[in-house]
Design a protein around this motif. Structure first.
Motif, PDB file in Angstrom:
ATOM      1  N   UNK A   1       0.860  -1.179   0.000  1.00 17.16           N
ATOM      2  CA  UNK A   1       0.000   0.000   0.000  1.00 17.16           C
ATOM      3  C   UNK A   1       0.898   1.231   0.000  1.00 17.16           C
ATOM      4  N   UNK A   2       0.385   2.333  -0.540  1.00 17.57           N
ATOM      5  CA  UNK A   2       1.190   3.539  -0.721  1.00 17.57           C
ATOM      6  C   UNK A   2       1.191   4.449   0.503  1.00 17.57           C
ATOM      7  N   UNK A   3       0.206   4.289   1.376  1.00 17.27           N
ATOM      8  CA  UNK A   3       0.127   5.107   2.579  1.00 17.27           C
ATOM      9  C   UNK A   3      -0.045   4.212   3.793  1.00 17.27           C
ATOM     10  N   UNK A   4       0.591   4.581   4.893  1.00 19.20           N
ATOM     11  CA  UNK A   4       0.511   3.742   6.084  1.00 19.20           C
ATOM     12  C   UNK A   4      -0.921   3.630   6.592  1.00 19.20           C
ATOM     13  N   UNK A   5      -1.684   4.720   6.474  1.00 22.06           N
ATOM     14  CA  UNK A   5      -3.047   4.672   6.992  1.00 22.06           C
ATOM     15  C   UNK A   5      -3.905   3.661   6.244  1.00 22.06           C
ATOM     16  N   UNK A   6      -3.484   3.271   5.031  1.00 25.32           N
ATOM     17  CA  UNK A   6      -4.221   2.253   4.277  1.00 25.32           C
ATOM     18  C   UNK A   6      -4.164   0.902   4.971  1.00 25.32           C
ATOM     19  N   UNK A   7      -3.195   0.711   5.878  1.00 21.72           N
ATOM     20  CA  UNK A   7      -3.137  -0.548   6.621  1.00 21.72           C
ATOM     21  C   UNK A   7      -4.345  -0.706   7.539  1.00 21.72           C
ATOM     22  N   UNK A   8      -4.978   0.400   7.929  1.00 26.59           N
ATOM     23  CA  UNK A   8      -6.213   0.292   8.714  1.00 26.59           C
ATOM     24  C   UNK A   8      -7.306  -0.359   7.878  1.00 26.59           C
ATOM     25  N   UNK A   9      -7.361   0.003   6.582  1.00 23.59           N
ATOM     26  CA  UNK A   9      -8.332  -0.625   5.690  1.00 23.59           C
ATOM     27  C   UNK A   9      -7.981  -2.086   5.444  1.00 23.59           C
ATOM     28  N   UNK A  10      -6.675  -2.390   5.330  1.00 23.18           N
ATOM     29  CA  UNK A  10      -6.248  -3.777   5.188  1.00 23.18           C
ATOM     30  C   UNK A  10      -6.671  -4.579   6.415  1.00 23.18           C
ATOM     31  N   UNK A  11      -6.478  -3.987   7.581  1.00 22.53           N
ATOM     32  CA  UNK A  11      -6.898  -4.649   8.822  1.00 22.53           C
ATOM     33  C   UNK A  11      -8.388  -4.942   8.797  1.00 22.53           C
ATOM     34  N   UNK A  12      -9.176  -3.961   8.372  1.00 21.33           N
ATOM     35  CA  UNK A  12     -10.627  -4.119   8.353  1.00 21.33           C
ATOM     36  C   UNK A  12     -11.080  -5.144   7.323  1.00 21.33           C
ATOM     37  N   UNK A  13     -10.332  -5.250   6.215  1.00 22.88           N
ATOM     38  CA  UNK A  13     -10.741  -6.160   5.141  1.00 22.88           C
ATOM     39  C   UNK A  13     -10.199  -7.570   5.347  1.00 22.88           C
TER      40      UNK A  13
ATOM     41  N   UNK B   1     -20.264  -2.606   5.198  1.00 25.09           N
ATOM     42  CA  UNK B   1     -19.494  -1.370   5.131  1.00 25.09           C
ATOM     43  C   UNK B   1     -19.337  -0.743   6.514  1.00 25.09           C
ATOM     44  N   UNK B   2     -20.425  -0.695   7.274  1.00 21.21           N
ATOM     45  CA  UNK B   2     -20.367  -0.104   8.614  1.00 21.21           C
ATOM     46  C   UNK B   2     -19.468  -0.919   9.539  1.00 21.21           C
ATOM     47  N   UNK B   3     -19.532  -2.243   9.421  1.00 20.79           N
ATOM     48  CA  UNK B   3     -18.698  -3.098  10.264  1.00 20.79           C
ATOM     49  C   UNK B   3     -17.222  -2.891   9.958  1.00 20.79           C
ATOM     50  N   UNK B   4     -16.878  -2.813   8.677  1.00 22.97           N
ATOM     51  CA  UNK B   4     -15.479  -2.611   8.311  1.00 22.97           C
ATOM     52  C   UNK B   4     -14.993  -1.226   8.711  1.00 22.97           C
ATOM     53  N   UNK B   5     -15.873  -0.230   8.661  1.00 19.46           N
ATOM     54  CA  UNK B   5     -15.501   1.101   9.110  1.00 19.46           C
ATOM     55  C   UNK B   5     -15.219   1.097  10.610  1.00 19.46           C
ATOM     56  N   UNK B   6     -16.019   0.335  11.358  1.00 26.76           N
ATOM     57  CA  UNK B   6     -15.785   0.217  12.798  1.00 26.76           C
ATOM     58  C   UNK B   6     -14.436  -0.431  13.081  1.00 26.76           C
ATOM     59  N   UNK B   7     -14.083  -1.450  12.292  1.00 27.64           N
ATOM     60  CA  UNK B   7     -12.796  -2.117  12.469  1.00 27.64           C
ATOM     61  C   UNK B   7     -11.641  -1.166  12.160  1.00 27.64           C
ATOM     62  N   UNK B   8     -11.755  -0.412  11.067  1.00 26.52           N
ATOM     63  CA  UNK B   8     -10.701   0.526  10.695  1.00 26.52           C
ATOM     64  C   UNK B   8     -10.543   1.626  11.737  1.00 26.52           C
ATOM     65  N   UNK B   9     -11.663   2.116  12.251  1.00 26.63           N
ATOM     66  CA  UNK B   9     -11.615   3.159  13.276  1.00 26.63           C
ATOM     67  C   UNK B   9     -10.955   2.639  14.547  1.00 26.63           C
ATOM     68  N   UNK B  10     -11.251   1.390  14.889  1.00 22.36           N
ATOM     69  CA  UNK B  10     -10.627   0.803  16.077  1.00 22.36           C
ATOM     70  C   UNK B  10      -9.129   0.634  15.868  1.00 22.36           C
ATOM     71  N   UNK B  11      -8.707   0.251  14.661  1.00 23.44           N
ATOM     72  CA  UNK B  11      -7.285   0.122  14.370  1.00 23.44           C
ATOM     73  C   UNK B  11      -6.572   1.468  14.537  1.00 23.44           C
ATOM     74  N   UNK B  12      -7.210   2.531  14.080  1.00 21.67           N
ATOM     75  CA  UNK B  12      -6.632   3.873  14.223  1.00 21.67           C
ATOM     76  C   UNK B  12      -6.525   4.263  15.690  1.00 21.67           C
TER      77      UNK B  12
END
Length: 273
Positions: free
Chosen positions: A161-173, A255-266
């Protein structure tokens, strides 16, 4: 350098799976070192391959080209500060598989010029079918990127991934994703039982269906929408079920569940940094 000298700090399940994949792919066990405070963990690792084991982290990282931090996030600060001098002297690549620990935090503990790859593998890596997202800081060379790719490919697919914050999305997915599929299969099994199947039959049918669907998606060069269309006969049973999923808002729920996961990772990154 065909076979870099690799050190694992932490000899738990994920480290063991990577070691097994590396040795199977041709990495000599004699070029792998590992340290862990628990002798039984090191013994289990040596059952997989005759790697060189240590009770002390600094002796394990001596001469390493790659250091893989496979420890719990809660102890990462202590581990990093303990090996910082050795890392700075060697210029080794540091790969972290700990969730929630940012590169900035690791640079504070290890030194500003440390080459760091942060990655997020998932639990299917234990079977060699994992999915891992990786992000490298600017200090990582092309050779070191290749090291990281080869190491994590030993247990599945990798994507940079090109940005570190994208790892939150990887975590959620993909990081949390196996649990989503387990939950969905649990729900299918329960529904099958409620419709009259015994648990063993419902379980076997659900698990095999999940495996078959995943293989069809991966082995056919066909879009998922088209694969779903082919199974969904107009006016048939599948259409009735899919329309019910859509009416109940399945896509929004996911979508909402994955957003919750990404927010928790952050949030975790802020708490542990």
């Amino acid at each position: 350098m065909d076979h870099p000298r690799i050190t694992f700090i932490g000899a738990g399940n994920m480290a063991a799976s990577i070691v097994g994949g590396l040795v199977e792919s041709g990495q000599p066990a004699t070029a792998i070192n590992a340290s862990d405070p628990y002798p039984q963990s090191l013994e289990k690792l040596r059952e997989i391959a005759p790697v060189i084991t240590h009770a002390d982290n600094n002796s394990a990282v001596d001469g390493a080209d790659v250091i893989i931090l496979a420890v719990k996030p809660q102890v990462m600060a202590d581990v990093c500060t303990g090996i910082a001098s050795a890392v700075q002297a060697s210029g080794a690549l540091v790969i972290s598989i700990a969730a929630g620990i940012t590169i900035d935090s690791m640079r504070n503990w290890l030194g500003d010029q440390t080459a760091i790859v942060r990655c997020m593998p998932n639990t299917p890596a234990l079977l060699g079918v994992g999915a891992t997202g990786l992000y490298a800081n600017e200090q990582v060379s092309e050779q070191q990127r290749s090291f990281a790719e080869n190491i994590l490919r030993a247990v599945g697919i990798i994507r940079w991934v090109d940005e570190e914050r994208a790892l939150d999305a990887v975590t959620a997915l993909s990081g949390s994703g196996p649990a989503y599929f387990f939950l969905f299969m649990e729900s299918m099994i329960d529904a099958g039982i409620s419709q009259g199947l015994d648990r063993e039959t419902a379980t076997e049918l659900a698990l095999q269906t999940g495996l078959g669907a995943a293989r069809m998606a991966m082995e056919n060069n066909v879009d998922l929408v088209e694969l779903r269309r082919r199974v969904t006969s107009p006016g048939g049973t599948t259409q009735a079920a899919v329309e019910n999923f859509e009416a109940q808002g399945l896509r929004t729920l996911v979508s909402d569940a994955m957003q919750a996961a990404a927010a928790r990772a952050e949030t975790m990154a802020k708490e542990m940094g």
